[in-house]
Design an enzyme around this catalytic site. Structure first.
Site, PDB file in Angstrom:
ATOM      1  N   ARG A   1      33.070  29.853  14.310  1.00  0.00           N
ATOM      2  CA  ARG A   1      34.187  30.368  13.513  1.00  0.00           C
ATOM      3  C   ARG A   1      33.794  30.061  12.069  1.00  0.00           C
ATOM      4  O   ARG A   1      33.709  28.894  11.685  1.00  0.00           O
ATOM      5  CB  ARG A   1      35.490  29.670  13.885  1.00  0.00           C
ATOM      6  CG  ARG A   1      35.844  29.842  15.373  1.00  0.00           C
ATOM      7  CD  ARG A   1      37.246  29.354  15.666  1.00  0.00           C
ATOM      8  NE  ARG A   1      37.496  29.235  17.092  1.00  0.00           N
ATOM      9  CZ  ARG A   1      37.849  30.243  17.883  1.00  0.00           C
ATOM     10  NH1 ARG A   1      37.996  31.442  17.399  1.00  0.00           N
ATOM     11  NH2 ARG A   1      38.075  30.039  19.168  1.00  0.00           N
ATOM     12  N   THR A  12      37.416  38.719  23.647  1.00  0.00           N
ATOM     13  CA  THR A  12      38.131  37.439  23.619  1.00  0.00           C
ATOM     14  C   THR A  12      38.895  37.290  24.922  1.00  0.00           C
ATOM     15  O   THR A  12      39.496  38.264  25.389  1.00  0.00           O
ATOM     16  CB  THR A  12      39.121  37.322  22.432  1.00  0.00           C
ATOM     17  OG1 THR A  12      40.070  36.278  22.726  1.00  0.00           O
ATOM     18  CG2 THR A  12      39.892  38.597  22.152  1.00  0.00           C
ATOM     19  N   GLY A  52      35.617  32.593  19.399  1.00  0.00           N
ATOM     20  CA  GLY A  52      35.474  31.946  20.709  1.00  0.00           C
ATOM     21  C   GLY A  52      34.589  32.784  21.617  1.00  0.00           C
ATOM     22  O   GLY A  52      34.693  34.009  21.634  1.00  0.00           O
ATOM     23  N   ASP A  88      40.079  39.285  16.865  1.00  0.00           N
ATOM     24  CA  ASP A  88      40.749  39.762  15.650  1.00  0.00           C
ATOM     25  C   ASP A  88      40.083  39.287  14.362  1.00  0.00           C
ATOM     26  O   ASP A  88      39.924  40.059  13.414  1.00  0.00           O
ATOM     27  CB  ASP A  88      42.196  39.259  15.637  1.00  0.00           C
ATOM     28  CG  ASP A  88      43.134  40.307  16.192  1.00  0.00           C
ATOM     29  OD1 ASP A  88      42.790  41.504  16.107  1.00  0.00           O
ATOM     30  OD2 ASP A  88      44.199  39.929  16.703  1.00  0.00           O
ATOM     31  N   ASP A 100      41.575  36.018  25.321  1.00  0.00           N
ATOM     32  CA  ASP A 100      43.028  36.131  25.083  1.00  0.00           C
ATOM     33  C   ASP A 100      43.543  37.558  25.294  1.00  0.00           C
ATOM     34  O   ASP A 100      44.743  37.766  25.438  1.00  0.00           O
ATOM     35  CB  ASP A 100      43.365  35.709  23.642  1.00  0.00           C
ATOM     36  CG  ASP A 100      42.946  34.281  23.345  1.00  0.00           C
ATOM     37  OD1 ASP A 100      42.695  33.531  24.305  1.00  0.00           O
ATOM     38  OD2 ASP A 100      42.869  33.925  22.158  1.00  0.00           O
ATOM     39  N   ASP A 140      44.030  39.799  23.172  1.00  0.00           N
ATOM     40  CA  ASP A 140      45.085  40.047  22.186  1.00  0.00           C
ATOM     41  C   ASP A 140      44.623  40.901  21.003  1.00  0.00           C
ATOM     42  O   ASP A 140      45.258  40.883  19.947  1.00  0.00           O
ATOM     43  CB  ASP A 140      45.640  38.704  21.667  1.00  0.00           C
ATOM     44  CG  ASP A 140      44.568  37.873  20.982  1.00  0.00           C
ATOM     45  OD1 ASP A 140      43.375  38.218  21.072  1.00  0.00           O
ATOM     46  OD2 ASP A 140      44.927  36.863  20.347  1.00  0.00           O
ATOM     47  N   ARG A 158      45.969  31.286  22.839  1.00  0.00           N
ATOM     48  CA  ARG A 158      46.411  31.134  21.451  1.00  0.00           C
ATOM     49  C   ARG A 158      47.878  31.526  21.327  1.00  0.00           C
ATOM     50  O   ARG A 158      48.704  30.930  22.028  1.00  0.00           O
ATOM     51  CB  ARG A 158      45.528  31.970  20.510  1.00  0.00           C
ATOM     52  CG  ARG A 158      45.507  31.442  19.086  1.00  0.00           C
ATOM     53  CD  ARG A 158      44.633  32.298  18.208  1.00  0.00           C
ATOM     54  NE  ARG A 158      43.234  32.157  18.508  1.00  0.00           N
ATOM     55  CZ  ARG A 158      42.440  31.229  17.966  1.00  0.00           C
ATOM     56  NH1 ARG A 158      42.918  30.397  17.097  1.00  0.00           N
ATOM     57  NH2 ARG A 158      41.167  31.153  18.290  1.00  0.00           N
TER      58      ARG A 158
HETATM   59  O1  F6P Z   1      40.459  32.777  21.255  1.00  0.00           O
HETATM   60  C1  F6P Z   1      40.000  32.208  22.414  1.00  0.00           C
HETATM   61  C2  F6P Z   1      40.502  30.802  22.554  1.00  0.00           C
HETATM   62  O2  F6P Z   1      39.931  30.249  23.733  1.00  0.00           O
HETATM   63  C3  F6P Z   1      42.019  30.621  22.548  1.00  0.00           C
HETATM   64  O3  F6P Z   1      42.602  30.913  23.799  1.00  0.00           O
HETATM   65  C4  F6P Z   1      42.145  29.179  22.154  1.00  0.00           C
HETATM   66  O4  F6P Z   1      43.393  28.948  21.528  1.00  0.00           O
HETATM   67  C5  F6P Z   1      41.025  29.015  21.177  1.00  0.00           C
HETATM   68  O5  F6P Z   1      40.067  30.010  21.464  1.00  0.00           O
HETATM   69  C6  F6P Z   1      40.337  27.665  21.233  1.00  0.00           C
HETATM   70  O6  F6P Z   1      39.360  27.656  20.254  1.00  0.00           O
HETATM   71  P1  F6P Z   1      38.246  26.526  20.099  1.00  0.00           P
HETATM   72  O7  F6P Z   1      37.295  26.672  21.239  1.00  0.00           O
HETATM   73  O8  F6P Z   1      37.602  26.817  18.805  1.00  0.00           O
HETATM   74  O9  F6P Z   1      38.964  25.236  20.156  1.00  0.00           O
END
Ligand code: F6P
Length: 324
Positions: free
Chosen positions: A76, A129, A15, A107, A131, A133, A175
């Site tokens: 991703r 990120t 992300g 991660d 998050d 995390d 997440r």
């Molecule tokens: O890891 C960052 C994040 O924004 C999370 O908070 C969320 O769950 C996820 O990515 C959403 O991912 P995507 O943009 O691929 O739907």
């Protein structure tokens, strides 16, 4: 063993996070000033596997420090989770004389960096990120900007909740972690904050608190829900059914990932980017650049991947004390 690194690749993966551009800028310029060539891979590990890259110079990263998102694009990449994918990436690097890589992401990106390092291409992780995390680092690039974005949004929701004497349930990203929710919830004076790390009971932690504060004169309510602990829609429905109070649900969503990075994100991203390029210039690879107790440090990626951090659960108690 010290490596002789002449050319590196840089990529952003997973992300996007505000501040990634500031990190790219710092990596590119530091490396070039150390006499190292820099190739920018597009779309993260996807571009690496496909051999999609171009050489960057000090002007390629002009006018990006203040921009959200990532100029290198991101993705991703499922293929990079396979041995065949990592081997393809290694071959691309070897065929094109790319000796090492800097990977900017969370991660998943760090696991990729470990695998690529073990396949023979020393890779450095910069944690990024919203998050926050990444277990080995107190801070991940993008967190502060996302917090401020969420805070501004919740402040706006508060205005309308106050005018209509409603309850506003707001779902924030994160997440399976609650850093974004807990920090914005406290900063926005949320009556209840639900995070995945702390068990909750809707009656005890939301309904009873709403009814109690209503008796003391409170007429509008903010409830913050981390996406990993439930759905704003469902919680809002429960609140409506149990209290009769008009309740709205808002999912902040991807707006939290955008926008110009805050000072903190630009600053930390710049320091981390410099450290990553300096490590490679010194011939050191397979490291995670981190922030610990306010200092920029680096750890071996294997060690970094085993490090865990936990949210301070007392914050839940603290927030309940003052939001009443
Ligand atoms: O890891 C960052 C994040 O924004 C999370 O908070 C969320 O769950 C996820 O990515 C959403 O991912 P995507 O943009 O691929 O739907």
């Amino acid at each position: 063993m010290s490596l002789n690194i002449k050319t590196i690749g840089v990529l952003t993966s997973g992300g996007d996070a505000p501040g990634m551009n500031a990190a790219i800028r710092a990596v590119v310029r530091t490396a070039i000033f150390k006499g190292i060539k820099v190739m920018g891979f597009t779309r993260g590990y996807t571009g690496l596997i496909k051999g999609e890259f171009s050489e960057m110079n000090i002007r390629s990263v002009s006018e990006i420090i203040h921009r959200g998102g990532t100029v290198l694009h991101t993705s991703r990449c499922l293929e990079f989770k396979t041995t065949a994918g990592v081997e393809k990436a290694r071959d691309i690097c070897n065929e094109n004389g790319i000796d090492a890589v800097v990977a900017i992401g969370g991660d998943g990106t760090m696991k990729g960096a470990k695998n690529l390092s073990e396949a023979g291409i020393p890779t450095i992780l910069i944690p990024a990120t919203i998050d926050n995390d990444v277990g080995c680092s107190d801070y991940s690039i993008g967190f502060d900007t996302a917090l401020n974005t969420a805070m501004l949004m919740i402040d706006k929701l508060r205005d309308t909740a106050q005018s209509h004497e409603r309850c506003s349930v707001v779902e924030v990203m994160g997440r399976s972690s609650g850093y974004l929710a807990m920090t914005t919830g406290i900063a926005c004076g949320a009556l209840s904050i639900l995070i995945p790390e702390v068990e909750f009971d809707v009656d005890r932690d939301i309904i009873d608190r709403m009814l109690y504060t209503q008796r003391t004169g409170k007429r509008h309510f903010i409830v913050v829900v981390a996406e990993g602990s439930g759905s704003a829609m469902e919680i809002a429905e429960l609140i409506r059914a149990k209290t009769g109070i008009e309740t709205t649900a808002t999912i902040l969503g991807h707006v939290q990932r955008g926008g110009s990075p805050t000072l903190e994100d630009r600053y930390i991203a710049s320091l981390m980017g410099v450290r990553a390029a300096e490590l490679l210039a010194e011939g050191i690879g397979k490291r995670a650049v981190v922030m610990k107790h306010g200092q920029i440090m680096d750890f071996d990626i294997d060690e970094a991947l085993n490090m865990r951090k936990t949210i301070d659960k007392d914050l839940a108690v603290l927030s309940q004390k003052i939001s009443i």
